[in-house]
Scaffold this motif. Structure first.
Motif, PDB file in Angstrom:
ATOM      1  N   TRP A  78      21.939 -25.023  35.929  1.00  0.00           N
ATOM      2  CA  TRP A  78      23.210 -24.369  36.245  1.00  0.00           C
ATOM      3  C   TRP A  78      23.975 -24.020  34.963  1.00  0.00           C
ATOM      4  CZ3 TRP A  78      24.447 -22.218  40.665  1.00  0.00           C
ATOM      5  CH2 TRP A  78      23.843 -22.681  41.842  1.00  0.00           C
ATOM      6  N   SER A  79      23.948 -24.934  33.999  1.00  0.00           N
ATOM      7  CA  SER A  79      24.632 -24.699  32.735  1.00  0.00           C
ATOM      8  C   SER A  79      24.015 -23.520  31.981  1.00  0.00           C
ATOM      9  CB  SER A  79      24.569 -25.974  31.882  1.00  0.00           C
ATOM     10  OG  SER A  79      25.270 -25.813  30.680  1.00  0.00           O
ATOM     11  N   LYS A  80      22.690 -23.494  31.903  1.00  0.00           N
ATOM     12  CA  LYS A  80      21.994 -22.392  31.223  1.00  0.00           C
ATOM     13  C   LYS A  80      22.246 -21.069  31.936  1.00  0.00           C
ATOM     14  CE  LYS A  80      19.695 -24.885  28.156  1.00  0.00           C
ATOM     15  NZ  LYS A  80      20.695 -25.866  27.797  1.00  0.00           N
ATOM     16  N   LYS A  81      22.261 -21.103  33.262  1.00  0.00           N
ATOM     17  CA  LYS A  81      22.542 -19.893  34.024  1.00  0.00           C
ATOM     18  C   LYS A  81      23.947 -19.390  33.694  1.00  0.00           C
ATOM     19  CE  LYS A  81      22.688 -17.943  38.666  1.00  0.00           C
ATOM     20  NZ  LYS A  81      22.356 -18.127  40.076  1.00  0.00           N
ATOM     21  N   GLY A  82      24.897 -20.319  33.615  1.00  0.00           N
ATOM     22  CA  GLY A  82      26.258 -19.940  33.259  1.00  0.00           C
ATOM     23  C   GLY A  82      26.331 -19.284  31.900  1.00  0.00           C
ATOM     24  N   SER A 103      30.103 -30.259  38.060  1.00  0.00           N
ATOM     25  CA  SER A 103      30.181 -31.099  39.260  1.00  0.00           C
ATOM     26  C   SER A 103      28.957 -32.005  39.389  1.00  0.00           C
ATOM     27  CB  SER A 103      30.345 -30.238  40.521  1.00  0.00           C
ATOM     28  OG  SER A 103      29.126 -29.627  40.888  1.00  0.00           O
ATOM     29  N   LEU A 104      27.837 -31.559  38.847  1.00  0.00           N
ATOM     30  CA  LEU A 104      26.607 -32.351  38.897  1.00  0.00           C
ATOM     31  C   LEU A 104      26.494 -33.332  37.733  1.00  0.00           C
ATOM     32  CD1 LEU A 104      24.200 -29.468  39.934  1.00  0.00           C
ATOM     33  CD2 LEU A 104      24.877 -31.422  41.358  1.00  0.00           C
ATOM     34  N   ASN A 105      27.078 -32.954  36.593  1.00  0.00           N
ATOM     35  CA  ASN A 105      27.039 -33.809  35.415  1.00  0.00           C
ATOM     36  C   ASN A 105      28.334 -33.626  34.636  1.00  0.00           C
ATOM     37  OD1 ASN A 105      26.579 -35.255  33.098  1.00  0.00           O
ATOM     38  ND2 ASN A 105      24.811 -34.054  32.415  1.00  0.00           N
ATOM     39  N   ALA A 106      29.289 -34.478  34.917  1.00  0.00           N
ATOM     40  CA  ALA A 106      30.609 -34.378  34.292  1.00  0.00           C
ATOM     41  C   ALA A 106      30.573 -34.662  32.795  1.00  0.00           C
ATOM     42  CB  ALA A 106      31.582 -35.336  34.982  1.00  0.00           C
ATOM     43  N   ASN A 107      29.440 -35.144  32.286  1.00  0.00           N
ATOM     44  CA  ASN A 107      29.307 -35.441  30.865  1.00  0.00           C
ATOM     45  C   ASN A 107      28.556 -34.363  30.090  1.00  0.00           C
ATOM     46  OD1 ASN A 107      30.670 -37.931  31.043  1.00  0.00           O
ATOM     47  ND2 ASN A 107      28.815 -38.892  31.826  1.00  0.00           N
ATOM     48  N   ASP A 108      28.400 -33.194  30.679  1.00  0.00           N
ATOM     49  CA  ASP A 108      27.695 -32.083  30.031  1.00  0.00           C
ATOM     50  C   ASP A 108      28.692 -31.278  29.200  1.00  0.00           C
ATOM     51  OD1 ASP A 108      26.375 -29.745  29.312  1.00  0.00           O
ATOM     52  OD2 ASP A 108      25.365 -29.528  31.237  1.00  0.00           O
ATOM     53  N   ALA A 109      28.727 -31.564  27.905  1.00  0.00           N
ATOM     54  CA  ALA A 109      29.682 -30.901  27.009  1.00  0.00           C
ATOM     55  C   ALA A 109      29.483 -29.389  27.003  1.00  0.00           C
ATOM     56  CB  ALA A 109      29.551 -31.462  25.596  1.00  0.00           C
ATOM     57  N   SER A 110      28.245 -28.943  27.056  1.00  0.00           N
ATOM     58  CA  SER A 110      27.971 -27.499  27.038  1.00  0.00           C
ATOM     59  C   SER A 110      28.544 -26.811  28.274  1.00  0.00           C
ATOM     60  CB  SER A 110      26.469 -27.233  26.964  1.00  0.00           C
ATOM     61  OG  SER A 110      25.947 -27.715  25.763  1.00  0.00           O
ATOM     62  N   ALA A 111      28.371 -27.434  29.416  1.00  0.00           N
ATOM     63  CA  ALA A 111      28.892 -26.838  30.654  1.00  0.00           C
ATOM     64  C   ALA A 111      30.412 -26.736  30.602  1.00  0.00           C
ATOM     65  CB  ALA A 111      28.451 -27.650  31.868  1.00  0.00           C
ATOM     66  N   GLU A 139      31.612 -34.182  23.056  1.00  0.00           N
ATOM     67  CA  GLU A 139      30.857 -34.010  21.811  1.00  0.00           C
ATOM     68  C   GLU A 139      31.132 -35.158  20.851  1.00  0.00           C
ATOM     69  OE1 GLU A 139      28.513 -31.911  20.706  1.00  0.00           O
ATOM     70  OE2 GLU A 139      28.464 -30.858  22.617  1.00  0.00           O
ATOM     71  N   ILE A 140      32.377 -35.568  20.756  1.00  0.00           N
ATOM     72  CA  ILE A 140      32.738 -36.676  19.871  1.00  0.00           C
ATOM     73  C   ILE A 140      32.061 -37.959  20.342  1.00  0.00           C
ATOM     74  CG2 ILE A 140      34.654 -38.169  19.141  1.00  0.00           C
ATOM     75  CD1 ILE A 140      36.389 -35.556  19.143  1.00  0.00           C
ATOM     76  N   ILE A 141      32.083 -38.197  21.650  1.00  0.00           N
ATOM     77  CA  ILE A 141      31.437 -39.390  22.209  1.00  0.00           C
ATOM     78  C   ILE A 141      29.943 -39.356  21.909  1.00  0.00           C
ATOM     79  CG2 ILE A 141      30.796 -40.549  24.364  1.00  0.00           C
ATOM     80  CD1 ILE A 141      33.628 -39.708  25.404  1.00  0.00           C
ATOM     81  N   LEU A 142      29.314 -38.195  22.095  1.00  0.00           N
ATOM     82  CA  LEU A 142      27.879 -38.069  21.824  1.00  0.00           C
ATOM     83  C   LEU A 142      27.578 -38.284  20.345  1.00  0.00           C
ATOM     84  CD1 LEU A 142      26.955 -35.028  24.088  1.00  0.00           C
ATOM     85  CD2 LEU A 142      26.381 -37.432  24.467  1.00  0.00           C
ATOM     86  N   ASP A 143      28.434 -37.760  19.477  1.00  0.00           N
ATOM     87  CA  ASP A 143      28.252 -37.954  18.040  1.00  0.00           C
ATOM     88  C   ASP A 143      28.347 -39.432  17.672  1.00  0.00           C
ATOM     89  OD1 ASP A 143      27.917 -35.249  17.650  1.00  0.00           O
ATOM     90  OD2 ASP A 143      29.944 -34.913  16.871  1.00  0.00           O
TER      91      ASP A 143
END
Length: 153
Positions: A78-82, A103-111, A139-143
């Motif tokens: 869904w993110s890539k489609k967006g 809505s499927l992954n609230a932790n998806d920074a890219s979305a 992104e900060i959390i992932l870093d």
């Protein structure tokens, strides 16, 4: 060798090609993976990512749609489609896809970021700022998590 192991190796090699910007080579491996198991949504999504990098956005959307048909809850598809829809300046559709991804992954920074850029294009600056802030926070959390992993090894 089990099919899952063959697929895993193909996808890893294709990913290496993508990182080297050797997209044609990557696409050939993604095509092989899809031939081996056409119901593997990850193969379709990864091929879509390579097509986005190549600028073939309509083809990328078709691959995302295949991945989503296999697994409607595949957030990355869904993110890539967006993202592909955004590049085609189809902002409302891109926003809908990014909202579904979040809505499927609230932790998806890219979305979250895609959601923000779509909202901005649609003149919804305040909502865009909220999405950007969430993207940056993630992104900060992932870093930090990546840094902690590197320090442990």
């Amino acid at each position: 060798m089990p099919v899952s192991e063959v697929l895993s190796r193909l996808l890893k090699r294709a990913g290496l090609y993508v990182r080297q910007t050797k997209y044609r080579e990557a696409l050939a491996l993604y095509d092989q993976a899809i031939q081996i198991d056409p119901k593997n949504s990850e193969s379709w999504c990864l091929r879509a990512s390579a097509k986005i990098e190549m600028g073939t956005y309509a083809e990328a959307i078709a691959d995302c749609d295949r991945a989503i048909a296999i697994n409607p809850n595949y957030a990355d598809a869904w993110s890539k489609k967006g993202l592909a829809l955004y590049y085609l300046e189809q902002y409302a559709a891109a926003l809908a896809a990014s909202i579904r991804a979040v809505s499927l992954n609230a932790n998806d920074a890219s979305a979250w970021y895609i959601k923000g850029i779509c909202l901005e294009e649609m003149g919804k600056s305040e909502e865009a700022e909220i999405a950007y802030a969430k993207s940056l926070e993630l992104e900060i959390i992932l870093d930090i998590k990546d840094e902690n992993k590197r320090n442990r090894t």
